[in-house]
Write a protein that holds these residues in place. Structure first.
Motif, PDB file in Angstrom:
ATOM      1  N   GLN A 134       0.852  -1.193   0.000  1.00 43.50           N
ATOM      2  CA  GLN A 134       0.000   0.000   0.000  1.00 43.50           C
ATOM      3  C   GLN A 134       0.886   1.241   0.000  1.00 43.50           C
ATOM      4  N   ILE A 135       0.282   2.340  -0.402  1.00 36.29           N
ATOM      5  CA  ILE A 135       0.948   3.641  -0.292  1.00 36.29           C
ATOM      6  C   ILE A 135       0.032   4.464   0.587  1.00 36.29           C
ATOM      7  N   GLN A 136       0.529   4.798   1.771  1.00 32.44           N
ATOM      8  CA  GLN A 136      -0.402   5.304   2.775  1.00 32.44           C
ATOM      9  C   GLN A 136       0.277   6.166   3.818  1.00 32.44           C
ATOM     10  N   THR A 137      -0.518   6.898   4.556  1.00 32.11           N
ATOM     11  CA  THR A 137       0.003   7.791   5.597  1.00 32.11           C
ATOM     12  C   THR A 137       0.398   6.997   6.839  1.00 32.11           C
ATOM     13  N   LYS A 138       1.583   7.306   7.355  1.00 31.37           N
ATOM     14  CA  LYS A 138       2.036   6.718   8.620  1.00 31.37           C
ATOM     15  C   LYS A 138       2.154   7.832   9.655  1.00 31.37           C
ATOM     16  N   PHE A 139       1.933   7.470  10.899  1.00 29.11           N
ATOM     17  CA  PHE A 139       2.026   8.446  11.994  1.00 29.11           C
ATOM     18  C   PHE A 139       3.092   8.010  12.988  1.00 29.11           C
ATOM     19  N   ARG A 140       4.054   8.872  13.216  1.00 32.37           N
ATOM     20  CA  ARG A 140       5.064   8.588  14.235  1.00 32.37           C
ATOM     21  C   ARG A 140       5.328   9.863  15.018  1.00 32.37           C
ATOM     22  N   ASP A 141       5.227   9.735  16.321  1.00 33.24           N
ATOM     23  CA  ASP A 141       5.432  10.892  17.188  1.00 33.24           C
ATOM     24  C   ASP A 141       6.934  11.143  17.301  1.00 33.24           C
ATOM     25  N   GLU A 142       7.509  11.692  16.239  1.00 34.85           N
ATOM     26  CA  GLU A 142       8.957  11.919  16.171  1.00 34.85           C
ATOM     27  C   GLU A 142       9.304  13.140  17.008  1.00 34.85           C
ATOM     28  N   MET A 143      10.080  12.916  18.062  1.00 39.39           N
ATOM     29  CA  MET A 143      10.485  14.047  18.900  1.00 39.39           C
ATOM     30  C   MET A 143      11.507  14.904  18.167  1.00 39.39           C
ATOM     31  N   ARG A 144      12.289  14.241  17.283  1.00 40.59           N
ATOM     32  CA  ARG A 144      13.309  14.984  16.550  1.00 40.59           C
ATOM     33  C   ARG A 144      12.837  15.256  15.127  1.00 40.59           C
ATOM     34  N   ALA A 145      11.569  15.590  14.954  1.00 42.04           N
ATOM     35  CA  ALA A 145      11.071  15.920  13.620  1.00 42.04           C
ATOM     36  C   ALA A 145      11.947  17.034  13.069  1.00 42.04           C
ATOM     37  N   ARG A 146      12.557  16.811  11.895  1.00 42.39           N
ATOM     38  CA  ARG A 146      13.445  17.861  11.380  1.00 42.39           C
ATOM     39  C   ARG A 146      13.613  17.761   9.872  1.00 42.39           C
ATOM     40  N   PHE A 147      14.245  18.793   9.336  1.00 46.87           N
ATOM     41  CA  PHE A 147      14.497  18.875   7.903  1.00 46.87           C
ATOM     42  C   PHE A 147      13.212  18.744   7.099  1.00 46.87           C
ATOM     43  N   GLY A 148      12.138  19.322   7.608  1.00 46.98           N
ATOM     44  CA  GLY A 148      10.883  19.304   6.856  1.00 46.98           C
ATOM     45  C   GLY A 148      10.341  17.897   6.725  1.00 46.98           C
ATOM     46  N   ILE A 149      10.064  17.479   5.496  1.00 47.90           N
ATOM     47  CA  ILE A 149       9.402  16.186   5.290  1.00 47.90           C
ATOM     48  C   ILE A 149      10.375  15.011   5.389  1.00 47.90           C
ATOM     49  N   VAL A 150      11.655  15.272   5.647  1.00 49.12           N
ATOM     50  CA  VAL A 150      12.616  14.170   5.800  1.00 49.12           C
ATOM     51  C   VAL A 150      12.269  13.322   7.015  1.00 49.12           C
ATOM     52  N   ARG A 151      12.011  13.968   8.113  1.00 50.19           N
ATOM     53  CA  ARG A 151      11.558  13.249   9.312  1.00 50.19           C
ATOM     54  C   ARG A 151      10.334  13.965   9.844  1.00 50.19           C
ATOM     55  N   ALA A 152       9.180  13.449   9.492  1.00 50.87           N
ATOM     56  CA  ALA A 152       7.918  14.100   9.850  1.00 50.87           C
ATOM     57  C   ALA A 152       7.137  13.218  10.812  1.00 50.87           C
ATOM     58  N   CYS A 153       6.105  13.776  11.408  1.00 47.96           N
ATOM     59  CA  CYS A 153       5.250  13.008  12.317  1.00 47.96           C
ATOM     60  C   CYS A 153       4.126  12.316  11.547  1.00 47.96           C
ATOM     61  N   GLU A 154       3.821  12.843  10.373  1.00 48.55           N
ATOM     62  CA  GLU A 154       2.824  12.253   9.483  1.00 48.55           C
ATOM     63  C   GLU A 154       3.484  12.233   8.111  1.00 48.55           C
ATOM     64  N   PHE A 155       3.659  11.047   7.519  1.00 42.44           N
ATOM     65  CA  PHE A 155       4.371  10.977   6.246  1.00 42.44           C
ATOM     66  C   PHE A 155       3.821   9.841   5.397  1.00 42.44           C
ATOM     67  N   ILE A 156       4.204   9.831   4.119  1.00 41.74           N
ATOM     68  CA  ILE A 156       3.694   8.807   3.209  1.00 41.74           C
ATOM     69  C   ILE A 156       4.734   7.702   3.059  1.00 41.74           C
ATOM     70  N   MET A 157       4.306   6.483   3.257  1.00 41.35           N
ATOM     71  CA  MET A 157       5.198   5.339   3.070  1.00 41.35           C
ATOM     72  C   MET A 157       4.577   4.357   2.076  1.00 41.35           C
ATOM     73  N   LYS A 158       5.445   3.714   1.315  1.00 42.67           N
ATOM     74  CA  LYS A 158       5.023   2.530   0.567  1.00 42.67           C
ATOM     75  C   LYS A 158       5.475   1.376   1.430  1.00 42.67           C
ATOM     76  N   ASP A 159       4.556   0.572   1.888  1.00 42.41           N
ATOM     77  CA  ASP A 159       4.952  -0.607   2.661  1.00 42.41           C
ATOM     78  C   ASP A 159       4.405  -1.866   2.011  1.00 42.41           C
ATOM     79  N   ALA A 160       5.316  -2.828   1.819  1.00 39.09           N
ATOM     80  CA  ALA A 160       4.944  -4.097   1.195  1.00 39.09           C
ATOM     81  C   ALA A 160       5.264  -5.238   2.160  1.00 39.09           C
TER      82      ALA A 160
END
Ligand SMILES: Nc1ncnc2c1ncn2[C@@H]1O[C@H](COP(=O)(O)OP(=O)(O)O)[C@@H](O)[C@H]1O
Ligand SMILES: [Mg+2]
Ligand SMILES: [Zn+2]
Length: 422
Positions: A134-160
């Motif tokens: 699937q290609i879908q939104t993932k949620f991770r409570d990243e305390m070190r969210a940084r560099f914009g969308i590089v490390r986000a709390c809500e991001f898109i992942m392809k997971d197989a």
């Protein structure tokens, strides 16, 4: 698309506090907007890029025999308790009680959900192997969210996820996914290093990461200064700075960004969640699993990190939000027919299947040229009053800076040729 009716809020300067080049360009080119720390909107141009990256991933996943589905983001915590990962992933998991009093979480990943799904439908070895993605939104409570969308709390992942009856099947699917990943990154002009890695909270023994050397990377790879060798950072310790390929003592550590991660999970999830199948002898066995992730939104940032100059982004063809930008510079009364020429070229190129953006804004040439360099569409076609008076149109390649003047009637054909060569 006509810029004047579209939505590309470019910025002259990067907002304060942005460190990464990709983050600055994502904001300046009007690709994303921050809602709150670690949470981003994909604006129309950024969303087009995201969809392009997704398209490449989809094509390669489908070609590798994986079947696309779409699982929920909203998970009952109960399921996570079956594997104990409600505890292991406690710090990154966003959890809460819903109105019915159910303990829920927003999925940081989907091993538990997909295992539960497959357990419902697969009973026999005859139904294996299967790969789902699937290609879908993932949620991770990243305390070190940084560099914009590089490390986000809500991001898109392809997971197989692959499901096999035996270890040989897993090896085959794992190799197939590795090949698909190499194809994906190649098509997106990302020169990745594949590195044996630690499986961490995912479990299993074998895992590989797909890294791209980049200044903002939080991981590291070894790079040889004398030949083309690149490898895992562990080479630095084992080889003592001597390159395993050319023998020169010229190995150095380079920061790298993890774009993808594949794991041979084995039976960790299937055993814990009782996802069993009947083998040929009629015995119950846990299904053998693998999982395979790509950070789709992080890939967008990585492409910018690797493909830009001091003026802005230089999109590789596969990711570019548009193929061609037509930039119009009419005179006050448009006696030279700039606007109709632009409309005619737009129509012809669109008919040939190209994605075209027309910068028809009544802004200064300087502003329009700067924005064209900033948003980085591969070909810029300028229709200006001076050249039009001679029946000429200018075509410029964003990547090389190469520029040609062509007769108006030949412009469409030349653009087609130039796009094909990119
Ligand atoms: N917080 C995040 N923001 C954006 N992308 C992420 C984030 N976390 C992981 N990814 C992407 O998803 C891919 C698979 O995730 P995974 O290996 O589970 O993450 P991690 O290595 O951070 O534990 C990573 O290779 C990365 O590209
Ligand atoms: Mg990882
Ligand atoms: Zn070397």
């Amino acid at each position: 698309m006509y810029w004047s009716k579209y939505f590309i809020p470019t910025l002259k300067e990067a907002p304060a506090g942005t460190e990464a080049i990709s983050h600055q360009l994502l904001l300046r080119a009007g690709l994303v907007h921050m809602l709150t720390a670690g949470v981003y909107t994909y604006l129309p141009l950024g969303y087009r890029v995201l969809k392009n990256v997704e398209r490449v991933i989809r094509q390669e996943m489908n070609a590798a025999g994986a079947a696309e589905l779409f699982m929920p983001c909203l998970h009952p915590l109960e399921l996570w308790k079956q594997t104990g990962r409600d505890e292991v992933l406690k710090d990154v998991m966003i959890r809460f009680k819903d109105g019915r009093g159910r303990e829920m979480c927003l999925g940081p990943t989907h091993e538990e959900v997909v295992t539960d799904l497959v357990k419902n439908f697969v009973q026999s070895y005859r139904q294996l192997p299967v790969i789902l993605y699937q290609i879908q939104t993932k949620f991770r409570d990243e305390m070190r969210a940084r560099f914009g969308i590089v490390r986000a709390c809500e991001f898109i992942m392809k997971d197989a996820y692959s499901f096999d009856r035996d270890a040989a099947g897993l090896q085959k699917n794992y190799a197939r996914m590795e090949t698909a990943y190499r194809n994906i990154f190649k098509r997106l002009d990302l020169d990745v290093v594949v590195v044996a890695a630690d499986s961490g909270a995912m479990g299993g023994k074998v895992s590989h990461e797909f890294m791209v050397p980049a200044e903002i990377g939080e991981d590291a790879v070894a790079v040889c200064g004398s030949c083309a060798f690149r490898g895992g950072a562990s080479v630095l310790e084992t080889a003592g700075g001597v390159c395993p390929q050319c023998g020169q003592k010229n190995l150095a550590k380079s920061p790298a960004l993890e774009l993808g991660h594949i794991f041979q999970l084995g039976v960790k999830y299937s055993a814990a969640q009782q996802a069993l199948f009947l083998d040929e002898k009629g015995e119950r066995q846990p299904i053998i699993m693998g999982c395979y992730g790509i950070g789709v939104s992080r890939v967008v940032a990585a492409i910018i990190e690797k493909h830009h100059d001091e003026k802005g982004i230089i999109w590789p063809k596969a990711a570019a939000p548009f193929d061609v930008e037509i930039l119009t510079l009419p005179g006050p009364d448009d006696a030279e027919g700039v606007e109709p020429a632009a409309r005619e070229l737009y129509r012809a190129l669109t008919e040939w299947g190209m994605d075209v953006l027309v910068d028809d804004r009544p802004d200064s040439p300087g502003r329009k040229f700067n924005d064209a360099d900033l948003i980085g569409i591969p070909l810029r076609v300028t229709i200006g009053r001076k050249n039009m008076a001679q029946g000429q149109i200018e075509i410029k390649v964003r990547g090389t800076g190469a520029m040609v003047l062509v007769p108006q009637q030949e412009a469409g054909g030349r653009i087609k040729e130039m796009i094909a060569k990119l």
